[in-house]
Design an enzyme around this catalytic site. Structure first.
Site, PDB file in Angstrom:
ATOM      1  N   GLY A  46       0.932  -1.144   0.000  1.00  0.00           N
ATOM      2  CA  GLY A  46       0.229   0.073  -0.061  1.00  0.00           C
ATOM      3  C   GLY A  46       0.663   1.213   0.048  1.00  0.00           C
ATOM      4  O   GLY A  46       2.014   1.395   0.590  1.00  0.00           O
ATOM      5  N   GLN A  51       3.309   9.883   0.917  1.00  0.00           N
ATOM      6  CA  GLN A  51       4.707   8.955   0.967  1.00  0.00           C
ATOM      7  C   GLN A  51       5.531   9.240  -0.106  1.00  0.00           C
ATOM      8  O   GLN A  51       6.640   8.783  -0.183  1.00  0.00           O
ATOM      9  CB  GLN A  51       4.339   7.593   1.012  1.00  0.00           C
ATOM     10  CG  GLN A  51       3.521   7.290   2.449  1.00  0.00           C
ATOM     11  CD  GLN A  51       3.515   5.991   2.420  1.00  0.00           C
ATOM     12  OE1 GLN A  51       2.423   5.277   2.166  1.00  0.00           O
ATOM     13  NE2 GLN A  51       4.474   4.878   3.344  1.00  0.00           N
ATOM     14  N   CYS A  90       5.803  -0.086   7.473  1.00  0.00           N
ATOM     15  CA  CYS A  90       5.562   0.954   6.702  1.00  0.00           C
ATOM     16  C   CYS A  90       6.610   1.400   6.043  1.00  0.00           C
ATOM     17  O   CYS A  90       7.866   1.487   6.349  1.00  0.00           O
ATOM     18  CB  CYS A  90       4.941   2.252   7.578  1.00  0.00           C
ATOM     19  SG  CYS A  90       4.591   3.674   6.598  1.00  0.00           S
ATOM     20  N   LEU A  91       6.435   1.757   4.662  1.00  0.00           N
ATOM     21  CA  LEU A  91       7.741   2.024   3.807  1.00  0.00           C
ATOM     22  C   LEU A  91       8.182   3.210   4.247  1.00  0.00           C
ATOM     23  O   LEU A  91       9.488   3.367   3.881  1.00  0.00           O
ATOM     24  CB  LEU A  91       7.278   2.058   2.354  1.00  0.00           C
ATOM     25  CG  LEU A  91       6.685   0.763   1.645  1.00  0.00           C
ATOM     26  CD1 LEU A  91       5.813   1.127   0.292  1.00  0.00           C
ATOM     27  CD2 LEU A  91       7.750  -0.045   1.441  1.00  0.00           C
ATOM     28  N   HIS A 132      -4.622   1.857   7.470  1.00  0.00           N
ATOM     29  CA  HIS A 132      -3.130   2.432   7.518  1.00  0.00           C
ATOM     30  C   HIS A 132      -2.872   3.421   6.597  1.00  0.00           C
ATOM     31  O   HIS A 132      -2.269   4.667   6.966  1.00  0.00           O
ATOM     32  CB  HIS A 132      -2.411   1.175   7.322  1.00  0.00           C
ATOM     33  CG  HIS A 132      -0.737   1.647   7.462  1.00  0.00           C
ATOM     34  ND1 HIS A 132       0.090   0.935   8.178  1.00  0.00           N
ATOM     35  CD2 HIS A 132      -0.012   2.265   6.370  1.00  0.00           C
ATOM     36  CE1 HIS A 132       1.311   1.435   8.152  1.00  0.00           C
ATOM     37  NE2 HIS A 132       1.170   2.119   6.920  1.00  0.00           N
ATOM     38  N   GLU A 133      -3.541   3.309   5.143  1.00  0.00           N
ATOM     39  CA  GLU A 133      -3.180   4.494   4.368  1.00  0.00           C
ATOM     40  C   GLU A 133      -3.955   5.672   4.434  1.00  0.00           C
ATOM     41  O   GLU A 133      -3.398   6.641   4.334  1.00  0.00           O
ATOM     42  CB  GLU A 133      -3.607   3.774   3.067  1.00  0.00           C
ATOM     43  CG  GLU A 133      -2.502   2.488   2.613  1.00  0.00           C
ATOM     44  CD  GLU A 133      -1.093   2.542   2.701  1.00  0.00           C
ATOM     45  OE1 GLU A 133      -0.446   3.716   2.774  1.00  0.00           O
ATOM     46  OE2 GLU A 133      -0.343   1.620   2.906  1.00  0.00           O
ATOM     47  N   HIS A 136      -2.300   7.946   6.846  1.00  0.00           N
ATOM     48  CA  HIS A 136      -1.232   8.841   6.047  1.00  0.00           C
ATOM     49  C   HIS A 136      -1.632   9.905   5.672  1.00  0.00           C
ATOM     50  O   HIS A 136      -1.111  11.133   5.659  1.00  0.00           O
ATOM     51  CB  HIS A 136      -0.520   7.810   5.043  1.00  0.00           C
ATOM     52  CG  HIS A 136       0.527   6.897   5.469  1.00  0.00           C
ATOM     53  ND1 HIS A 136       1.687   7.336   5.968  1.00  0.00           N
ATOM     54  CD2 HIS A 136       0.674   5.595   5.126  1.00  0.00           C
ATOM     55  CE1 HIS A 136       2.547   6.370   6.186  1.00  0.00           C
ATOM     56  NE2 HIS A 136       1.756   5.157   5.543  1.00  0.00           N
TER      57      HIS A 136
HETATM   58 NI    NI Z   1       2.529   3.196   5.918  1.00  0.00          NI
END
Ligand code: NI
Length: 168
Positions: A46, A51, A90-91, A132-133, A136
């Site tokens: 995701g 991000q 998370c990236l 989660h997204e 962000h």
């Molecule tokens: Ni994330």
């Protein structure tokens, strides 16, 4: 399409609230396509626009389970129920992993890339990723709401197994 760099902690931008998309034009489409391309390249599941440095309410999710990806523009959780507690990463927060509590079922109102509004229900893993997204988009990271961090070494093996499963 273009690959974009992933913004990582402690970058301020990750803490900002993203603005809703108002124009559903080619610029939006290329942002969505860049999100997809970047996410697949880094083997994520995701990615949210902030991000990649764009403060717009756009997310892309693909669990890699063969059902294809989910594009959500201006997503809103309008209903939630149940409970799950699973490990997230998370990236934007490399090498951090931990248990996070999320609803088990969510109803989401969103727009597609053409500006058409829709509602959809999601459960389990997909519901968790969408939560989660969406976080962000509000400048919230999983590390802010984590229940308990886990040692990255303990889950590295499991992650590699999951990656192999996805590639089959
Ligand atoms: Ni994330």
């Amino acid at each position: 399409m273009a690959l974009r760099g992933i913004v990582k902690e402690p970058e301020d931008l990750l803490r900002k609230k993203s603005r809703p998309v108002e124009v559903f034009d080619k610029k939006l489409w290329s942002l969505i396509d860049d999100l997809k391309q970047t996410m697949y390249k880094v083997e994520g599941i995701g990615l949210a626009a902030p991000q990649v440095g764009i403060l717009r309410r756009v997310v892309y999710i693909d669990l890699g389970e063969g059902e294809g990806g989910v594009e959500l523009v201006n997503p809103e959780i309008i209903k939630q129920s149940g409970f799950q507690r699973e490990i997230e990463g998370c990236l934007s927060c490399p090498d951090k992993w931990g248990y996070v509590k999320r609803p088990l079922h969510i109803s989401v109102k969103a727009f597609d890339r053409h500006g058409k509004e829709f509602q959809h229900k999601y459960s389990s893993y997909l519901a968790r990723c969408i939560c989660h997204e969406i976080d962000h988009l509000d400048g919230r990271l999983f590390v802010d709401i984590v229940d308990e961090f886990v040692d990255p070494k303990d889950i590295k093996e499991e992650r590699e197994r999951a990656k192999k499963r996805r590639k089959k």
